[in-house]
Write a protein that holds these residues in place. Structure first.
Motif, short mmCIF file in Angstrom:
data_model
loop_
_atom_site.label_atom_id
_atom_site.label_comp_id
_atom_site.label_asym_id
_atom_site.label_seq_id
_atom_site.Cartn_x
_atom_site.Cartn_y
_atom_site.Cartn_z
N VAL A 1 0.84 -1.20 0.00
CA VAL A 1 0.00 0.00 0.00
C VAL A 1 0.87 1.25 0.00
O VAL A 1 0.68 2.17 -0.80
CB VAL A 1 -0.95 0.01 1.22
N LEU A 2 1.87 1.29 0.90
CA LEU A 2 2.73 2.46 0.99
C LEU A 2 3.56 2.63 -0.29
O LEU A 2 3.71 3.74 -0.80
CB LEU A 2 3.66 2.36 2.19
N SER A 3 4.09 1.53 -0.80
CA SER A 3 4.88 1.59 -2.03
C SER A 3 4.05 2.16 -3.18
O SER A 3 4.53 3.01 -3.95
CB SER A 3 5.39 0.19 -2.39
N ASN A 4 2.80 1.72 -3.28
CA ASN A 4 1.93 2.22 -4.35
C ASN A 4 1.67 3.72 -4.20
O ASN A 4 1.58 4.45 -5.19
CB ASN A 4 0.61 1.45 -4.36
N ILE A 5 1.55 4.18 -2.95
CA ILE A 5 1.35 5.61 -2.72
C ILE A 5 2.59 6.40 -3.15
O ILE A 5 2.51 7.35 -3.94
CB ILE A 5 1.03 5.89 -1.24
N ILE A 6 3.74 5.98 -2.65
CA ILE A 6 4.98 6.72 -2.91
C ILE A 6 5.28 6.81 -4.40
O ILE A 6 5.69 7.85 -4.91
CB ILE A 6 6.16 6.05 -2.16
N HIS A 7 5.05 5.72 -5.12
CA HIS A 7 5.44 5.67 -6.52
C HIS A 7 4.36 6.19 -7.47
O HIS A 7 4.59 6.21 -8.69
CB HIS A 7 5.82 4.24 -6.90
N ASN A 8 3.22 6.60 -6.93
CA ASN A 8 2.15 7.05 -7.82
C ASN A 8 1.60 8.42 -7.44
O ASN A 8 0.52 8.80 -7.91
CB ASN A 8 1.02 6.01 -7.83
N ILE A 9 2.33 9.18 -6.64
CA ILE A 9 1.94 10.56 -6.37
C ILE A 9 2.07 11.35 -7.67
O ILE A 9 3.14 11.39 -8.27
CB ILE A 9 2.81 11.19 -5.27
N ASN A 10 0.99 11.95 -8.11
CA ASN A 10 1.03 12.71 -9.38
C ASN A 10 0.54 14.13 -9.20
O ASN A 10 0.05 14.75 -10.14
CB ASN A 10 0.25 11.99 -10.48
N SER A 11 0.68 14.64 -7.99
CA SER A 11 0.27 16.02 -7.71
C SER A 11 1.50 16.89 -7.54
O SER A 11 2.45 16.53 -6.82
CB SER A 11 -0.57 16.07 -6.42
N SER A 12 1.51 18.04 -8.19
CA SER A 12 2.64 18.97 -8.05
C SER A 12 2.65 19.60 -6.66
O SER A 12 3.63 20.26 -6.28
CB SER A 12 2.55 20.07 -9.12
N ASN A 13 1.57 19.41 -5.90
CA ASN A 13 1.46 20.00 -4.56
C ASN A 13 1.94 19.07 -3.45
O ASN A 13 1.97 19.47 -2.29
CB ASN A 13 0.01 20.39 -4.29
N ILE A 14 2.31 17.84 -3.81
CA ILE A 14 2.73 16.86 -2.81
C ILE A 14 4.03 16.22 -3.27
O ILE A 14 4.14 15.78 -4.42
CB ILE A 14 1.66 15.76 -2.62
N LYS A 15 5.02 16.16 -2.40
CA LYS A 15 6.32 15.61 -2.77
C LYS A 15 6.80 14.60 -1.73
O LYS A 15 6.74 14.86 -0.53
CB LYS A 15 7.35 16.73 -2.90
N SER A 16 7.26 13.44 -2.21
CA SER A 16 7.88 12.45 -1.33
C SER A 16 9.37 12.77 -1.23
O SER A 16 10.09 12.75 -2.24
CB SER A 16 7.69 11.05 -1.92
N VAL A 17 9.84 13.09 -0.02
CA VAL A 17 11.26 13.48 0.12
C VAL A 17 12.16 12.28 0.42
O VAL A 17 13.34 12.29 0.10
CB VAL A 17 11.45 14.57 1.19
N ALA A 18 11.61 11.22 1.03
CA ALA A 18 12.42 10.02 1.32
C ALA A 18 11.53 8.93 1.87
O ALA A 18 10.39 9.18 2.30
CB ALA A 18 13.54 10.33 2.30
N TRP A 19 12.08 7.71 1.86
CA TRP A 19 11.41 6.51 2.37
C TRP A 19 12.32 5.92 3.44
O TRP A 19 13.41 5.47 3.15
CB TRP A 19 11.21 5.55 1.20
N ILE A 20 11.85 5.93 4.68
CA ILE A 20 12.61 5.38 5.81
C ILE A 20 12.01 4.03 6.19
O ILE A 20 10.81 3.93 6.45
CB ILE A 20 12.58 6.32 7.04
N SER A 21 12.85 2.99 6.24
CA SER A 21 12.38 1.65 6.58
C SER A 21 13.25 1.07 7.69
O SER A 21 14.48 1.26 7.68
CB SER A 21 12.43 0.74 5.35
N TYR A 22 12.64 0.38 8.62
CA TYR A 22 13.42 -0.26 9.68
C TYR A 22 14.23 -1.42 9.14
O TYR A 22 15.37 -1.64 9.55
CB TYR A 22 12.50 -0.71 10.82
N PHE A 23 13.64 -2.20 8.22
CA PHE A 23 14.33 -3.35 7.63
C PHE A 23 14.50 -3.14 6.13
O PHE A 23 13.76 -2.38 5.50
CB PHE A 23 13.53 -4.65 7.86
#
Length: 415
Positions: free
Chosen positions: A32-54
């Motif tokens: 679910v999270l991966s699909n969100i991060i890789h499919n943001i298509n709004s110029s008003n929202i930006k993914s700056v990084a992906w932090i994972s414990y593992f």
């Protein structure tokens, strides 16, 4: 309850989101999270990084998109970690008092680094079980969103204080279903909670060339055999023992069928037990444990099935049930929660209200005997509503509603 966000216009600057997750493995909440991060298509929202414990399998997928990432349990190998650790030890020697204190220091240093390196406006915390991340956000007054996927069986992983922070602090909670939202509402969350369903990649499925006959040959299954499938990690909640006992009852009644389990067999004792239990019952040539399957291979084997049986005790949702519907497979399921939000028509599947094995067996036999009138076109149509395109549009509307206020130029975010 968290304070309602005061929002003011800030020169149309994009909302920078820092995403946090646990394993980055092929599990429902991680996909679910991966699909969100890789499919943001709004110029008003930006993914700056992906932090994972593992460092799970989805990290490799993340690399291809050039989104920065940090794996917390690998940070000990980094120079920056030791540069931050040594001063912290000298400042407060209490960290040596217990392993728990040392672990807390380890996590805090890693989160300190992430907070300073990846400048963001808000943290996006995937699952309610990231209690250390949420507590850090709370202690440092970092605005955050929690994406909740869990039901009550996961609550023993939180203590009372952590539960109170979860209910009261996040500026927004996005629940993966009404079933998941109800869990948080019972805990006490009464506002700033929205529903956004998980997604399936319908375009990816459409692009696959399926060869079910070939896969059946590989598995030693005849073209005439009816195949039931279940997918998920081999754990107590998914009920692999119930799956075996269902198979035994059906096969003892003379049906020509096979049973496939698609999922991450972790070589745990339960994994070993399931295989040996199948052998003891003489079913080892009828139940096939396929382990972790990725990408096209997963869909190829799911498409081998004639029907899908969901044996889980509790599910906030069920992505694999959606995938089965999109592949036009009828579903039989126990009444495990979120499945009710998927099987919205009696023409696409059957929910067994009791936990009686004989009752779910009867429902499965109705499918095999063609007594169940399955509408395959309706099944695909309903699954299509949960496509990435449709649900990402909903997700972006939620984020804009709470943090961008696009309809009013006087109101953009400020925390």
């Amino acid at each position: 309850m968290s304070t309602i966000i005061n929002q003011k216009h800030i020169n149309n600057k994009p909302l920078n989101i820092l995403f946090f997750t646990t394993t980055s493995a092929y599990t429902g909440s991680e996909i679910v999270l991966s699909n969100i991060i890789h499919n943001i298509n709004s110029s008003n929202i930006k993914s700056v990084a992906w932090i994972s414990y593992f460092k799970g399998e989805l990290i490799e997928k993340n690399r291809k998109t050039h989104i920065p990432h940090l794996v917390i349990y690998e940070s000990v190998r980094s120079i920056w970690f030791w540069a931050l650790l040594i001063p912290s030890i000298f400042k407060n020697k209490r960290y040596f008092s217990s392993l728990k204190s040392l672990y807390s220091l380890y996590i805090n240093i890693s989160l300190d680094y992430a907070h300073k390196k990846f400048k963001s406006d808000i943290w996006y915390i995937n699952t309610i079980l990231q209690k250390e991340t949420l507590k850090y956000a709370y202690n440092h007054q970092i605005p955050c969103i929690v994406h909740a996927h869990e039901l009550e069986q996961m609550l023993p992983g939180l203590n009372k204080q952590e539960s109170e922070i979860l209910v009261n602090y996040p500026q927004l909670i996005i629940a993966c279903s009404h079933t998941a939202a109800q869990t948080l509402q019972i805990l006490g969350r009464s506002e700033n909670i929205e529903i956004c369903y998980p997604t399936i990649d319908t375009q990816k499925i459409d692009d696959i060339k399926f060869y079910p006959e070939v896969r059946r040959q590989i598995l030693g299954i005849s073209p005439q055999s009816f195949v039931w499938c279940m997918s998920g990690t081999l754990d107590q909640n998914k009920n692999p023992i119930k799956f075996i006992e269902i198979a035994q009852k059906i096969l003892n009644q003379g049906y020509d069928c096979h049973f496939l389990w698609l999922g991450n067999n972790s070589d745990s004792a339960l994994d070993v037990f399931c295989k040996k239990y199948s052998e003891k019952l003489g079913l080892d040539n009828k139940i096939i444990w396929l382990g972790l399957l990725k990408n096209d291979e997963y869909y190829q084997y799911l498409n081998v099935a004639n029907g899908f049986v969901l044996t889980s005790s509790r599910e906030s949702f069920s992505i694999v049930s959606l995938e089965a519907l999109y592949l036009q497979k009828p579903i039989v399921s126990f009444d495990c929660g979120g499945i009710n939000e998927i099987l919205t028509s009696p023409q696409i599947g059957k929910i067994v209200k009791s936990w009686n094995t004989d009752e779910i067996v009867e429902a499965m036999k109705n499918v095999m005997d063609n007594q169940f009138k399955f509408n395959k076109n309706l099944a695909k149509e309903i699954a299509q509503k949960f496509s990435i395109e449709n649900q990402m549009e909903q997700w972006q509307k939620i984020i804009e509603k709470y943090f961008l206020k696009m309809n009013n130029p006087e109101n953009n975010y400020e925390f």
